[in-house]
Motif scaffolding. Structure first.
Motif, PDB file in Angstrom:
ATOM      1  N   GLN A 124       0.801  -1.223   0.000  1.00  0.00           N
ATOM      2  CA  GLN A 124       0.000   0.000   0.000  1.00  0.00           C
ATOM      3  C   GLN A 124       0.835   1.274   0.000  1.00  0.00           C
ATOM      4  O   GLN A 124       0.522   2.228  -0.732  1.00  0.00           O
ATOM      5  CB  GLN A 124      -0.929   0.018   1.215  1.00  0.00           C
ATOM      6  CG  GLN A 124      -1.816   1.264   1.293  1.00  0.00           C
ATOM      7  CD  GLN A 124      -2.757   1.246   2.477  1.00  0.00           C
ATOM      8  OE1 GLN A 124      -2.831   0.259   3.221  1.00  0.00           O
ATOM      9  NE2 GLN A 124      -3.503   2.320   2.672  1.00  0.00           N
ATOM     10  N   TYR A 125       1.908   1.295   0.762  1.00  0.00           N
ATOM     11  CA  TYR A 125       2.644   2.542   0.965  1.00  0.00           C
ATOM     12  C   TYR A 125       3.998   2.618   0.248  1.00  0.00           C
ATOM     13  O   TYR A 125       4.317   3.644  -0.353  1.00  0.00           O
ATOM     14  CB  TYR A 125       2.870   2.768   2.464  1.00  0.00           C
ATOM     15  CG  TYR A 125       1.603   2.888   3.261  1.00  0.00           C
ATOM     16  CD1 TYR A 125       0.741   3.970   3.081  1.00  0.00           C
ATOM     17  CD2 TYR A 125       1.261   1.922   4.197  1.00  0.00           C
ATOM     18  CE1 TYR A 125      -0.432   4.076   3.808  1.00  0.00           C
ATOM     19  CE2 TYR A 125       0.089   2.026   4.941  1.00  0.00           C
ATOM     20  CZ  TYR A 125      -0.752   3.109   4.739  1.00  0.00           C
ATOM     21  OH  TYR A 125      -1.918   3.204   5.461  1.00  0.00           O
ATOM     22  N   ALA A 126       4.794   1.574   0.336  1.00  0.00           N
ATOM     23  CA  ALA A 126       6.171   1.642  -0.174  1.00  0.00           C
ATOM     24  C   ALA A 126       6.293   1.218  -1.639  1.00  0.00           C
ATOM     25  O   ALA A 126       6.982   1.881  -2.423  1.00  0.00           O
ATOM     26  CB  ALA A 126       7.086   0.783   0.701  1.00  0.00           C
ATOM     27  N   ARG A 127       5.649   0.120  -2.004  1.00  0.00           N
ATOM     28  CA  ARG A 127       5.815  -0.413  -3.356  1.00  0.00           C
ATOM     29  C   ARG A 127       5.414   0.579  -4.442  1.00  0.00           C
ATOM     30  O   ARG A 127       6.123   0.691  -5.462  1.00  0.00           O
ATOM     31  CB  ARG A 127       5.044  -1.729  -3.505  1.00  0.00           C
ATOM     32  CG  ARG A 127       5.338  -2.454  -4.811  1.00  0.00           C
ATOM     33  CD  ARG A 127       4.582  -3.774  -4.909  1.00  0.00           C
ATOM     34  NE  ARG A 127       4.859  -4.433  -6.170  1.00  0.00           N
ATOM     35  CZ  ARG A 127       4.288  -4.112  -7.323  1.00  0.00           C
ATOM     36  NH1 ARG A 127       3.367  -3.134  -7.364  1.00  0.00           N
ATOM     37  NH2 ARG A 127       4.600  -4.741  -8.435  1.00  0.00           N
ATOM     38  N   PRO A 128       4.293   1.314  -4.314  1.00  0.00           N
ATOM     39  CA  PRO A 128       3.924   2.266  -5.372  1.00  0.00           C
ATOM     40  C   PRO A 128       5.007   3.322  -5.621  1.00  0.00           C
ATOM     41  O   PRO A 128       5.216   3.744  -6.769  1.00  0.00           O
ATOM     42  CB  PRO A 128       2.646   2.905  -4.830  1.00  0.00           C
ATOM     43  CG  PRO A 128       2.064   1.874  -3.927  1.00  0.00           C
ATOM     44  CD  PRO A 128       3.247   1.222  -3.272  1.00  0.00           C
ATOM     45  N   ILE A 129       5.695   3.738  -4.565  1.00  0.00           N
ATOM     46  CA  ILE A 129       6.772   4.722  -4.714  1.00  0.00           C
ATOM     47  C   ILE A 129       7.924   4.123  -5.504  1.00  0.00           C
ATOM     48  O   ILE A 129       8.512   4.786  -6.382  1.00  0.00           O
ATOM     49  CB  ILE A 129       7.264   5.177  -3.323  1.00  0.00           C
ATOM     50  CG1 ILE A 129       6.126   5.868  -2.577  1.00  0.00           C
ATOM     51  CG2 ILE A 129       8.466   6.118  -3.455  1.00  0.00           C
ATOM     52  CD1 ILE A 129       6.443   6.166  -1.126  1.00  0.00           C
ATOM     53  N   LEU A 130       8.247   2.878  -5.236  1.00  0.00           N
ATOM     54  CA  LEU A 130       9.340   2.203  -5.927  1.00  0.00           C
ATOM     55  C   LEU A 130       9.003   1.940  -7.385  1.00  0.00           C
ATOM     56  O   LEU A 130       9.844   2.119  -8.279  1.00  0.00           O
ATOM     57  CB  LEU A 130       9.678   0.892  -5.210  1.00  0.00           C
ATOM     58  CG  LEU A 130      10.141   1.043  -3.757  1.00  0.00           C
ATOM     59  CD1 LEU A 130      10.245  -0.326  -3.087  1.00  0.00           C
ATOM     60  CD2 LEU A 130      11.481   1.753  -3.698  1.00  0.00           C
ATOM     61  N   VAL A 131       7.772   1.525  -7.653  1.00  0.00           N
ATOM     62  CA  VAL A 131       7.349   1.220  -9.022  1.00  0.00           C
ATOM     63  C   VAL A 131       7.454   2.455  -9.918  1.00  0.00           C
ATOM     64  O   VAL A 131       7.809   2.360 -11.093  1.00  0.00           O
ATOM     65  CB  VAL A 131       5.908   0.658  -9.031  1.00  0.00           C
ATOM     66  CG1 VAL A 131       5.363   0.590 -10.456  1.00  0.00           C
ATOM     67  CG2 VAL A 131       5.865  -0.720  -8.383  1.00  0.00           C
ATOM     68  N   LYS A 132       7.176   3.618  -9.369  1.00  0.00           N
ATOM     69  CA  LYS A 132       7.205   4.866 -10.145  1.00  0.00           C
ATOM     70  C   LYS A 132       8.605   5.238 -10.628  1.00  0.00           C
ATOM     71  O   LYS A 132       8.747   6.102 -11.500  1.00  0.00           O
ATOM     72  CB  LYS A 132       6.652   6.018  -9.300  1.00  0.00           C
ATOM     73  CG  LYS A 132       5.158   5.940  -9.043  1.00  0.00           C
ATOM     74  CD  LYS A 132       4.702   7.127  -8.189  1.00  0.00           C
ATOM     75  CE  LYS A 132       3.218   7.056  -7.899  1.00  0.00           C
ATOM     76  NZ  LYS A 132       2.774   8.179  -7.033  1.00  0.00           N
ATOM     77  N   GLN A 133       9.626   4.603 -10.077  1.00  0.00           N
ATOM     78  CA  GLN A 133      10.995   4.968 -10.432  1.00  0.00           C
ATOM     79  C   GLN A 133      11.471   4.336 -11.740  1.00  0.00           C
ATOM     80  O   GLN A 133      12.564   4.643 -12.218  1.00  0.00           O
ATOM     81  CB  GLN A 133      11.961   4.550  -9.305  1.00  0.00           C
ATOM     82  CG  GLN A 133      11.557   5.022  -7.927  1.00  0.00           C
ATOM     83  CD  GLN A 133      11.324   6.519  -7.857  1.00  0.00           C
ATOM     84  OE1 GLN A 133      12.132   7.309  -8.342  1.00  0.00           O
ATOM     85  NE2 GLN A 133      10.204   6.913  -7.246  1.00  0.00           N
ATOM     86  N   ALA A 134      10.680   3.486 -12.338  1.00  0.00           N
ATOM     87  CA  ALA A 134      11.073   2.814 -13.582  1.00  0.00           C
ATOM     88  C   ALA A 134      11.322   3.830 -14.688  1.00  0.00           C
ATOM     89  O   ALA A 134      10.478   4.685 -14.965  1.00  0.00           O
ATOM     90  CB  ALA A 134       9.999   1.817 -14.003  1.00  0.00           C
ATOM     91  N   SER A 135      12.468   3.739 -15.340  1.00  0.00           N
ATOM     92  CA  SER A 135      12.825   4.702 -16.385  1.00  0.00           C
ATOM     93  C   SER A 135      12.061   4.473 -17.681  1.00  0.00           C
ATOM     94  O   SER A 135      11.877   5.397 -18.473  1.00  0.00           O
ATOM     95  CB  SER A 135      14.333   4.611 -16.671  1.00  0.00           C
ATOM     96  OG  SER A 135      14.689   3.288 -17.072  1.00  0.00           O
TER      97      SER A 135
END
Length: 219
Positions: A124-135
Motif C-alpha cells: 500500500q505505501y512503499a511499493r507504489p513509490i518504488l514502481v514509479k521509479q522505472a525509467s
C-alpha cells in the motif's frame, strides 16, 4: 576453533537476546515508517520506501520461512494477491521455482497474519513509490521492487542491511539459517527442532505434510 566460535569472532553470530532485539527494532522501525507514510503521503522519501521493503523482507524470512531467494523473487503482486488462504488465515504459497526443484519437486510456505499485515503495508505505501521509479515507464509486476523501479534479484542484501543497521553485524541468509538451527537445537525439544529443520528444506515429504495439513479438505 569451530565455526560458531569463528563467526562470533568475526561478528557474524547472533545470540538469542540479540536476535530478539533485531526483531523488536524491525517492528518498531516499520511501524514508525507506516505512520510517516500515512502522514506525509506523496512526499515520502525514496530511501524510506526502500528501507520498508528491507524490513518487510526480513520479517518474511524470519516469521514465514527462511528459504533460498528464488522462491520469493518469483513472487509477483498478482500472485501474492491471489494466494489461497488456509483455515487458520495463513496465505499458502507453493512453488517449483527454486534451485533444487529438479530433486525435490516443490516447496510450500505458509504466511502467518503478521507477515500478511506487514506485506499489505508494503504494497500500500512503499511499493507504489518504488514502481514509479522505472525509467521505461512500465509498471513492474514483481512483488519486491528496487529503487530503480525494477524487480529486486538480491534479497539477501536486504537481510544484510537490516542486520548491519540494527546489530552492527554482517549476517546473510545462510548464516541466519545456521543461527536459527543452532538455537533451535539448543533450546527446543528434539521433535520441535527437527520440525523446524525440515521446514527449512525442500523435500517432497515436507511438502506432502504441508499439503495434508493445509489442504486436508481437498485430499
Amino acid at each position: 576453533r569451530n565455526s560458531r566460535e569463528q563467526m562470533e569472532l568475526d561478528q557474524k553470530w547472533l545470540d538469542l537476546p540479540e536476535f530478539q532485539v533485531i526483531q523488536d527494532e524491525v517492528d518498531t522501525k516499520a511501524d514508525q515508517l507506516v505512520a510517516q507514510f500515512k502522514t506525509n503521503g506523496h512526499t515520502v522519501r525514496l530511501g524510506d520506501a526502500v528501507m520498508f521493503r528491507r524490513l518487510t523482507v526480513y520479517t518474511m524470512y524470519v516469521k514465514a520461512k527462511i528459504c533460498r531467494r528464488m522462491m520469493y523473487v518469483a513472487l509477483t503482486l498478482p500472485m501474492w494477491q491471489s494466494l489461497p488462504v488456509d483455515k487458520e488465515g495463513r496465505k499458502v504459497y507453493t512453488s517449483t521455482q527454486f534451485k533444487t526443484a529438479n530433486k525435490y519437486g516443490l516447496d510450500a510456505i505458509l504466511f502467518p497474519k503478521a507477515v500478511q499485515e506487514r506485506m499489505d503495508q508494503y504494497i500500500q505505501y512503499a511499493r507504489p513509490i518504488l514502481v514509479k521509479q522505472a525509467s521505461n515507464g512500465e509498471k513492474c509486476e514483481a512483488l519486491f521492487v528496487g529503487r530503480n523501479g525494477e524487480a529486486v534479484r538480491n534479497l539477501s542484501r536486504d537481510i544484510e542491511v537490516v542486520c548491519e543497521k540494527t546489530a552492527k553485524k554482517n549476517i546473510c541468509i545462510t548464516t541466519l539459517r545456521k543461527i536459527l538451527d543452532t538455537h533451535a537445537a539448543e533450546t527446543l525439544s528434539e521433535k520441535d527442532a527437527e520440525t523446524l529443520r525440515r521446514n527449512d528444506t525442500h523435500t517432497t515429504s515436507t511438502a506432502k505434510v504441508v499439503f495434508q495439513i493445509v489442504y486436508s479438505f481437498r485430499i
